[in-house]
Design an enzyme around this catalytic site. Structure first.
Site, short mmCIF file in Angstrom:
data_model
loop_
_atom_site.label_atom_id
_atom_site.label_comp_id
_atom_site.label_asym_id
_atom_site.label_seq_id
_atom_site.Cartn_x
_atom_site.Cartn_y
_atom_site.Cartn_z
N HIS A 116 46.11 70.42 -24.02
CA HIS A 116 47.34 70.77 -24.75
C HIS A 116 48.52 70.79 -23.80
CE1 HIS A 116 45.03 71.79 -28.41
NE2 HIS A 116 44.08 71.89 -27.49
N LYS A 171 51.37 74.84 10.40
CA LYS A 171 51.08 76.11 11.07
C LYS A 171 51.96 76.25 12.31
CE LYS A 171 46.20 76.95 9.80
NZ LYS A 171 44.84 77.16 10.28
N GLU A 225 42.05 67.59 2.03
CA GLU A 225 42.19 67.71 3.49
C GLU A 225 41.34 66.67 4.22
OE1 GLU A 225 43.49 72.25 4.64
OE2 GLU A 225 41.52 71.57 5.20
O1 PA5 Z 1 39.46 73.45 5.96
C1 PA5 Z 1 40.16 73.87 6.85
O2 PA5 Z 1 39.91 73.64 8.05
C2 PA5 Z 1 41.37 74.75 6.59
O3 PA5 Z 1 41.68 74.81 5.24
C3 PA5 Z 1 41.11 76.15 7.08
O4 PA5 Z 1 39.97 76.64 6.47
C4 PA5 Z 1 42.28 77.07 6.80
O5 PA5 Z 1 43.45 76.52 7.37
C5 PA5 Z 1 42.04 78.45 7.37
O6 PA5 Z 1 41.83 78.37 8.75
P1 PA5 Z 1 41.16 79.55 9.54
O7 PA5 Z 1 39.79 79.75 9.05
O8 PA5 Z 1 41.20 79.11 10.98
O9 PA5 Z 1 42.00 80.78 9.31
#
Ligand code: PA5
Length: 451
Positions: free
Chosen positions: A312, A426, A291
Site C-alpha cells: 500500500h 567514522k 557493506e
Molecule cells: O559490519 C561491520 O563491520 C560494521 O557494520 C560494524 O559492525 C559496525 O561499524 C560496528 O563496528 P564495531 O563493532 O567496531 O563497533
C-alpha cells in the site's frame, strides 16, 4: 542433512534465462573456490565459514551462563552496538521470540525485556530509554569489535553511569557484559580495568558476519531462544554450501541469478517478507549485502519491504515505477500460530467466503498475487521458501545468505569483507568532534563546512 530453506527461480527466467545462468556458472564456481580456498581479497576475514562447527565451546558455555544470570537478575537487558554489532541479534530475537516481545506479559515472555541503543546518536532516544528502564533492574551487553565506535561508546558511557549510580561500581561491573576484540581497543582496555565479563569477536570475523559469535549469541540466548539449535541450523547450511556444486546448489544459483540481472542493469534487489517478525532479518540482510558489495563503484543496492503493508506504499513503485530492480521474497511455509476466519450470521462485511480459512491462506494469496502482478510488471522474483521461523531455519538462512554474499561479491569483482566507506565517515566524525590525533583533518573539514 534436511534443508529448511530453498530457493525458487521460476520467475526470474525472463530476465536470467537458463543459458545466461549457465554462462555465468564458471565465474560462480571460481568465486566459490576463491572463497573456500581463502585465496581472495579479504581472506583474513573468513572465520565465519567454519563458525557453525568450529567455535569456542568454553565461551559458548559462558554465554549460556551469562544469559541465565541476566534472566534471573534483570528486568531489562540493554544491547549496545551498531551495524554488525547488533543487527544479527535483533534479527534473531525479533524473528524467534514473541512478536510483541517487550509488551507482552512477563508470564508469556519469561525473559527480560530487551532494548537496543548505541545504534543512533539521538538524545531523545537515550532519554526516553532511561525512562523505560525506570528503577527496574537491568544489565548491559556492550558490543563493539573495534571498541571505538562513537555511537556505541557514547551510549555505553551514559548507561554505565546509570548502572554505577544504581548499584555501585562493583555490583554494576557484574551487570556489564562486554563483547569486543580479544586484545585491542578502548572497550577491551576499559573492560579489563573494570573487571567486566568479556566475550570475543574473533579477529577473522567481520561485524556483519558475526551473528553466530558472542556478538549475536549472548543477546539471543538472553532472550530465551535456543542457540544450540541456531548453530545446528547454520551447520546444516554450511554443509550444504560447502558440499554442493553449482547444479545442485540454490545458494550458488542465487549468486548467479542476481549477478546476471545486475549485469543487465538491474541494480537493486528488494527483499520482501510477509511476516512482520522478519523485518530485522531484512535489516540484517541489507547490511550484509550493502557493506559487502557496495564498493568500487559497483554493487546491487539492497532494499527491503514489509508486506503486505508496503503493498500500500512502495508496491506502486515496484510494480509501475522505474525498472531497475528485482525482488526476493521470503515465504514462510508454516506460520508458528494459526488464526481461522469465522462465519458470521449476517455477512455484512462480505467475508463469509473466507470462513474456515486461515489468515495465513489469505497472506499466501496476497504473496502469490503480488508475485504474478510484479512479474507481469517486468520485475523478476526470486522466492525463498522457509519451512517455518525457528532456530534451525534461521541459522540455515543466516549461513546461506552469508555464503551467497561471499560468492556474489567475488563474482562482482569486489572484496566483500572490507568496508572502506564506513571507515571514511567514522574518521570524518572523529575529526569534526575534535578527537585527539585528528587535528589536521579537523581543521580541513571545519574549513570545508565554514565552521
Ligand atoms: O559490519 C561491520 O563491520 C560494521 O557494520 C560494524 O559492525 C559496525 O561499524 C560496528 O563496528 P564495531 O563493532 O567496531 O563497533
Amino acid at each position: 542433512m534436511s534443508q529448511k530453506i530453498s530457493f525458487n527461480f521460476d520467475n526470474t527466467k525472463f530476465m536470467a534465462s537458463d543459458s545466461e545462468v549457465e554462462a555465468i556458472k564458471p565465474r560462480i564456481q571460481a568465486a566459490k573456490k576463491t572463497l573456500v580456498e581463502k585465496t581472495g581479497e579479504g581472506n583474513d576475514f573468513l572465520g565465519w565459514i567454519d563458525l557453525p562447527v568450529n567455535y569456542d565451546k568454553v565461551e559458548f558455555g559462558r554465554i549460556k551462563e551469562a544469559a541465565a544470570k541476566i534472566q534471573s537478575d534483570s528486568d531489562v537487558l540493554l544491547v549496545i552496538g551498531i551495524g554488525g554489532s547488533y543487527l544479527g541479534a535483533r534479527a534473531a530475537i525479533e524473528a524467534l521470540r514473541h512478536g510483541f516481545y517487550n509488551s507482552v506479559s512477563k508470564e508469556i515472555r519469561k525473559t527480560p525485556e530487551i532494548y537496543y541503543c548505541g545504534n543512533n546518536l539521538s538524545s531523545t532516544y537515550i532519554s526516553e530509554l532511561v525512562e523505560v528502564i525506570g528503577d527496574r533492574d537491568f544489565s548491559v551487553n556492550v558490543i563493539s569489535k573495534s571498541g571505538t565506535t562513537t555511537e556505541c561508546s557514547v551510549a555505553f558511557r551514559l548507561f554505565k553511569e546509570m548502572l554505577e549510580k544504581k548499584y555501585g561500581k562493583e555490583e554494576a561491573a557484574k551487570r556489564i557484559y562486554a563483547t569486543t576484540d580479544k586484545a585491542r581497543g578502548a572497550l577491551k582496555t576499559l573492560a579489563d580495568a573494570e573487571g567486566y565479563e568479556t566475550y570475543v569477536v574473533p579477529d577473522d570475523v567481520g561485524g556483519r558476519f558475526s551473528v553466530l559469535t558472542a556478538v549475536g549469541l549472548l543477546p539471543i540466548a538472553a532472550s530465551g531462544a535456543d542457540i544450540d539449535k541456531l548453530m545446528e541450523g547454520a551447520a546444516n547450511g554450511r554443509e550444504y554450501c560447502l558440499s554442493k556444486d553449482f547444479d545442485d546448489s540454490d545458494v550458488m544459483k542465487y549468486a548467479a541469478v542476481r549477478n546476471v540481472m545486475y549485469e543487465k542493469g538491474l541494480g537493486m534487489e528488494i527483499l520482501g517478507n510477509f511476516e512482520p517478525a522478519l523485518h530485522f532479518v531484512t535489516e540484517w540482510w541489507k547490511q550484509l549485502y550493502g557493506e559487502s558489495e557496495g564498493k568500487d563503484g559497483k554493487g546491487i543496492f539492497p532494499a527491503g519491504v514489509d508486506f503486505t503493508t508496503d503493498l500500500h506504499s512502495l508496491g506502486q513503485f515496484i510494480q509501475d515505477g522505474t525498472k531497475n530492480h528485482f525482488e526476493t521474497f521470503i515465504n514462510v511455509e508454516n506460520p508458528r500460530k494459526a488464526v481461522i476466519m469465522q462465519k458470521e450470521a449476517e455477512d455484512l462485511d462480505g467475508l463469509n467466503y473466507l470462513a474456515g480459512k486461515e489468515v495465513d491462506f489469505i497472506n499466501k494469496c496476497a504473496m502469490e498475487g503480488t508475485i504474478l502482478a510484479h512479474v507481469d510488471g517486468g520485475v523478476p522474483n526470486i522466492r525463498i521458501d522457509m519451512d517455518t521461523i525457528d532456530e534451525l531455519s534461521l541459522g540455515e538462512l543466516f549461513y546461506k545468505f552469508e555464503f551467497a554474499c561471499g560468492v556474489s561479491g567475488y563474482t562482482l569483482g569486489v572484496n566483500p569483507f572490507n568496508q572502506p566507506g564506513v571507515e571514511s565517515y567514522k574518521k570524518n566524525m572523529f575529526a569534526l568532534l575534535g578527537k585527539p590525533g585528528f587535528e589536521e583533518m579537523t581543521k580541513e573539514l571545519r574549513a570545508r563546512l565554514n565552521k
